[in-house]
Design a protein around this motif. Structure first.
Motif, PDB file in Angstrom:
ATOM      1  N   LEU A 155      33.259  45.252  45.747  1.00  0.00           N
ATOM      2  CA  LEU A 155      32.124  45.575  44.882  1.00  0.00           C
ATOM      3  C   LEU A 155      31.606  44.325  44.176  1.00  0.00           C
ATOM      4  O   LEU A 155      30.388  44.068  44.144  1.00  0.00           O
ATOM      5  N   LEU A 156      32.505  43.534  43.621  1.00  0.00           N
ATOM      6  CA  LEU A 156      32.085  42.310  42.923  1.00  0.00           C
ATOM      7  C   LEU A 156      31.463  41.304  43.887  1.00  0.00           C
ATOM      8  O   LEU A 156      30.515  40.600  43.526  1.00  0.00           O
ATOM      9  N   ASP A 157      31.969  41.233  45.110  1.00  0.00           N
ATOM     10  CA  ASP A 157      31.379  40.332  46.109  1.00  0.00           C
ATOM     11  C   ASP A 157      29.922  40.679  46.382  1.00  0.00           C
ATOM     12  O   ASP A 157      29.090  39.791  46.607  1.00  0.00           O
ATOM     13  N   ILE A 158      29.608  41.979  46.373  1.00  0.00           N
ATOM     14  CA  ILE A 158      28.219  42.403  46.600  1.00  0.00           C
ATOM     15  C   ILE A 158      27.306  41.812  45.541  1.00  0.00           C
ATOM     16  O   ILE A 158      26.250  41.233  45.843  1.00  0.00           O
ATOM     17  N   PHE A 159      27.696  41.943  44.288  1.00  0.00           N
ATOM     18  CA  PHE A 159      26.834  41.479  43.198  1.00  0.00           C
ATOM     19  C   PHE A 159      26.848  39.960  43.067  1.00  0.00           C
ATOM     20  O   PHE A 159      25.866  39.370  42.609  1.00  0.00           O
ATOM     21  N   CYS A 160      27.930  39.329  43.484  1.00  0.00           N
ATOM     22  CA  CYS A 160      27.952  37.864  43.526  1.00  0.00           C
ATOM     23  C   CYS A 160      26.952  37.369  44.567  1.00  0.00           C
ATOM     24  O   CYS A 160      26.172  36.451  44.303  1.00  0.00           O
ATOM     25  N   LEU A 161      26.970  37.974  45.743  1.00  0.00           N
ATOM     26  CA  LEU A 161      26.061  37.568  46.811  1.00  0.00           C
ATOM     27  C   LEU A 161      24.601  37.774  46.423  1.00  0.00           C
ATOM     28  O   LEU A 161      23.761  36.911  46.659  1.00  0.00           O
ATOM     29  N   ARG A 162      24.323  38.911  45.809  1.00  0.00           N
ATOM     30  CA  ARG A 162      22.931  39.268  45.500  1.00  0.00           C
ATOM     31  C   ARG A 162      22.452  38.702  44.173  1.00  0.00           C
ATOM     32  O   ARG A 162      21.300  38.905  43.783  1.00  0.00           O
ATOM     33  N   LYS A 163      23.374  38.025  43.454  1.00  0.00           N
ATOM     34  CA  LYS A 163      23.028  37.378  42.179  1.00  0.00           C
ATOM     35  C   LYS A 163      22.406  38.376  41.197  1.00  0.00           C
ATOM     36  O   LYS A 163      21.380  38.122  40.559  1.00  0.00           O
ATOM     37  N   ARG A 164      23.045  39.512  41.067  1.00  0.00           N
ATOM     38  CA  ARG A 164      22.548  40.570  40.188  1.00  0.00           C
ATOM     39  C   ARG A 164      23.495  40.789  39.023  1.00  0.00           C
ATOM     40  O   ARG A 164      24.706  40.640  39.143  1.00  0.00           O
ATOM     41  N   ASP A 165      22.918  41.166  37.871  1.00  0.00           N
ATOM     42  CA  ASP A 165      23.719  41.507  36.698  1.00  0.00           C
ATOM     43  C   ASP A 165      24.289  42.912  36.856  1.00  0.00           C
ATOM     44  O   ASP A 165      23.879  43.674  37.738  1.00  0.00           O
ATOM     45  N   ILE A 186      39.983  51.990  38.104  1.00  0.00           N
ATOM     46  CA  ILE A 186      40.126  50.538  38.017  1.00  0.00           C
ATOM     47  C   ILE A 186      40.778  50.182  36.683  1.00  0.00           C
ATOM     48  O   ILE A 186      40.346  50.636  35.625  1.00  0.00           O
ATOM     49  N   SER A 187      41.803  49.379  36.732  1.00  0.00           N
ATOM     50  CA  SER A 187      42.513  49.029  35.501  1.00  0.00           C
ATOM     51  C   SER A 187      41.946  47.765  34.858  1.00  0.00           C
ATOM     52  O   SER A 187      41.258  46.975  35.511  1.00  0.00           O
ATOM     53  N   HIS A 188      42.273  47.588  33.602  1.00  0.00           N
ATOM     54  CA  HIS A 188      41.871  46.387  32.866  1.00  0.00           C
ATOM     55  C   HIS A 188      42.463  45.147  33.531  1.00  0.00           C
ATOM     56  O   HIS A 188      41.789  44.116  33.686  1.00  0.00           O
ATOM     57  N   ASP A 189      43.732  45.253  33.950  1.00  0.00           N
ATOM     58  CA  ASP A 189      44.389  44.111  34.588  1.00  0.00           C
ATOM     59  C   ASP A 189      43.700  43.720  35.897  1.00  0.00           C
ATOM     60  O   ASP A 189      43.568  42.525  36.204  1.00  0.00           O
ATOM     61  N   ASP A 190      43.281  44.718  36.680  1.00  0.00           N
ATOM     62  CA  ASP A 190      42.591  44.433  37.944  1.00  0.00           C
ATOM     63  C   ASP A 190      41.321  43.615  37.686  1.00  0.00           C
ATOM     64  O   ASP A 190      41.025  42.658  38.412  1.00  0.00           O
ATOM     65  N   MET A 191      40.573  44.000  36.655  1.00  0.00           N
ATOM     66  CA  MET A 191      39.332  43.290  36.344  1.00  0.00           C
ATOM     67  C   MET A 191      39.613  41.887  35.800  1.00  0.00           C
ATOM     68  O   MET A 191      38.907  40.938  36.143  1.00  0.00           O
ATOM     69  N   GLU A 192      40.652  41.765  35.007  1.00  0.00           N
ATOM     70  CA  GLU A 192      40.995  40.456  34.459  1.00  0.00           C
ATOM     71  C   GLU A 192      41.401  39.480  35.564  1.00  0.00           C
ATOM     72  O   GLU A 192      41.104  38.284  35.495  1.00  0.00           O
ATOM     73  N   ARG A 202      27.804  34.215  35.307  1.00  0.00           N
ATOM     74  CA  ARG A 202      27.202  35.543  35.414  1.00  0.00           C
ATOM     75  C   ARG A 202      28.223  36.593  35.841  1.00  0.00           C
ATOM     76  O   ARG A 202      28.190  37.728  35.382  1.00  0.00           O
ATOM     77  N   MET A 203      29.167  36.216  36.720  1.00  0.00           N
ATOM     78  CA  MET A 203      30.156  37.175  37.194  1.00  0.00           C
ATOM     79  C   MET A 203      31.182  37.497  36.113  1.00  0.00           C
ATOM     80  O   MET A 203      31.667  38.630  36.017  1.00  0.00           O
ATOM     81  N   ASP A 204      31.490  36.529  35.263  1.00  0.00           N
ATOM     82  CA  ASP A 204      32.379  36.795  34.134  1.00  0.00           C
ATOM     83  C   ASP A 204      31.711  37.774  33.175  1.00  0.00           C
ATOM     84  O   ASP A 204      32.345  38.709  32.664  1.00  0.00           O
ATOM     85  N   THR A 205      30.409  37.573  32.939  1.00  0.00           N
ATOM     86  CA  THR A 205      29.631  38.486  32.093  1.00  0.00           C
ATOM     87  C   THR A 205      29.560  39.863  32.731  1.00  0.00           C
ATOM     88  O   THR A 205      29.639  40.896  32.041  1.00  0.00           O
ATOM     89  N   PHE A 206      29.410  39.903  34.044  1.00  0.00           N
ATOM     90  CA  PHE A 206      29.367  41.162  34.801  1.00  0.00           C
ATOM     91  C   PHE A 206      30.665  41.946  34.573  1.00  0.00           C
ATOM     92  O   PHE A 206      30.643  43.154  34.277  1.00  0.00           O
ATOM     93  N   ILE A 207      31.801  41.264  34.688  1.00  0.00           N
ATOM     94  CA  ILE A 207      33.094  41.928  34.525  1.00  0.00           C
ATOM     95  C   ILE A 207      33.257  42.450  33.104  1.00  0.00           C
ATOM     96  O   ILE A 207      33.737  43.571  32.890  1.00  0.00           O
ATOM     97  N   SER A 208      32.825  41.679  32.115  1.00  0.00           N
ATOM     98  CA  SER A 208      32.923  42.124  30.720  1.00  0.00           C
ATOM     99  C   SER A 208      32.070  43.375  30.486  1.00  0.00           C
ATOM    100  O   SER A 208      32.514  44.326  29.816  1.00  0.00           O
ATOM    101  N   ALA A 209      30.856  43.399  31.026  1.00  0.00           N
ATOM    102  CA  ALA A 209      29.985  44.562  30.864  1.00  0.00           C
ATOM    103  C   ALA A 209      30.572  45.785  31.555  1.00  0.00           C
ATOM    104  O   ALA A 209      30.502  46.902  31.034  1.00  0.00           O
ATOM    105  N   MET A 210      31.174  45.571  32.695  1.00  0.00           N
ATOM    106  CA  MET A 210      31.808  46.664  33.436  1.00  0.00           C
ATOM    107  C   MET A 210      33.008  47.214  32.655  1.00  0.00           C
ATOM    108  O   MET A 210      33.213  48.428  32.567  1.00  0.00           O
TER     109      MET A 210
END
Length: 216
Positions: A155-165, A186-192, A202-210
């Motif tokens: 899922l994260l690879d999709i948004f990394c590729l498409r450069k989307r928030d 999805i656990s907190h540890d998995d996202m961390e 942008r991807m770090d911000t994406f993970i925080s928003a998620m």
């Protein structure tokens, strides 16, 4: 004299992609002789050229013995299955994907059209060194292995590729039709664990928003 097909089968490679290096070990003689033997096998229809330096026995193609994911790895070693293809494999999205999508460790995109197998697309991503295979698993099919991203990584690879928030939970469940229960698991540890993977802030911000929406 044995045909190439018999030599490949005798070496236990009848259902595997064969490289030029493997053929050089199987076939005696000069490079020119090997070139001639391979060309004759191609013209007879015994051998199929998948791309430069990669071959498969025609019988394996006809009998459907090669899984597309295994083929994807053999066509571009070092890559892994990801994005919608991996989400479909894990049952996170309801539909199958006609194109096999992979992430490549190389710098350029590649698209390969392989008759009877479909289209294979490889994308480079901006990843930090040493984190390429984070949350990527090795799976197997009929004794042959392939690398595939876990659902969160895909899922994260999709948004990394498409450069989307981060688009919000409703876009994931309604737009992409991902089951809300899967996202809730999805656990907190998995996202961390995914924070160090991507180069862009942008991807770090994406993970925080998620995290804020899924783990209030």
């Amino acid at each position: 004299m044995e045909t190439i097909a018999k030599q490949i089968t005798g070496a236990g490679l009848g259902e595997r992609v064969v490289s030029e290096a493997q053929l050089s070990r199987l076939l005696d003689g000069t490079p020119q002789r090997r070139y001639n033997l391979v060309n004759r096998a191609l013209h007879r229809g015994d051998l199929v050229r998948l791309r430069r330096g990669r071959y498969l026995l025609a019988s394996a193609v006809e009998q459907g013995k090669m899984h597309p994911f295994v083929l994807a790895q053999a066509l571009l070693p070092g890559s892994y299955i990801s994005m919608e293809t991996a989400l479909s494999f894990h049952g996170w999205i309801p539909e199958s994907t006609p194109i096999t999508l992979s992430v490549t460790p190389h710098r350029r995109r590649e698209t390969l059209d392989i008759p009877k197998f479909g289209q294979f697309k490889y994308y480079p991503l901006a990843l930090n060194k040493g984190w390429f295979l984070e949350q990527v698993d090795r799976e197997s099919h009929a004794g042959q292995s392939f690398l595939i991203a876990q659902p969160l990584r895909a899922l994260l690879d999709i948004f990394c590729l498409r450069k989307r928030d981060y688009p919000g939970l409703s876009s994931l469940t309604e737009g992409m039709r991902i089951d809300a229960d899967e996202l809730a698991a999805i656990s907190h540890d998995d996202m961390e664990k995914m924070r160090p993977v991507y180069q862009h802030k942008r991807m770090d911000t994406f993970i925080s928003a998620m995290q804020r929406e899924l783990l209030p």
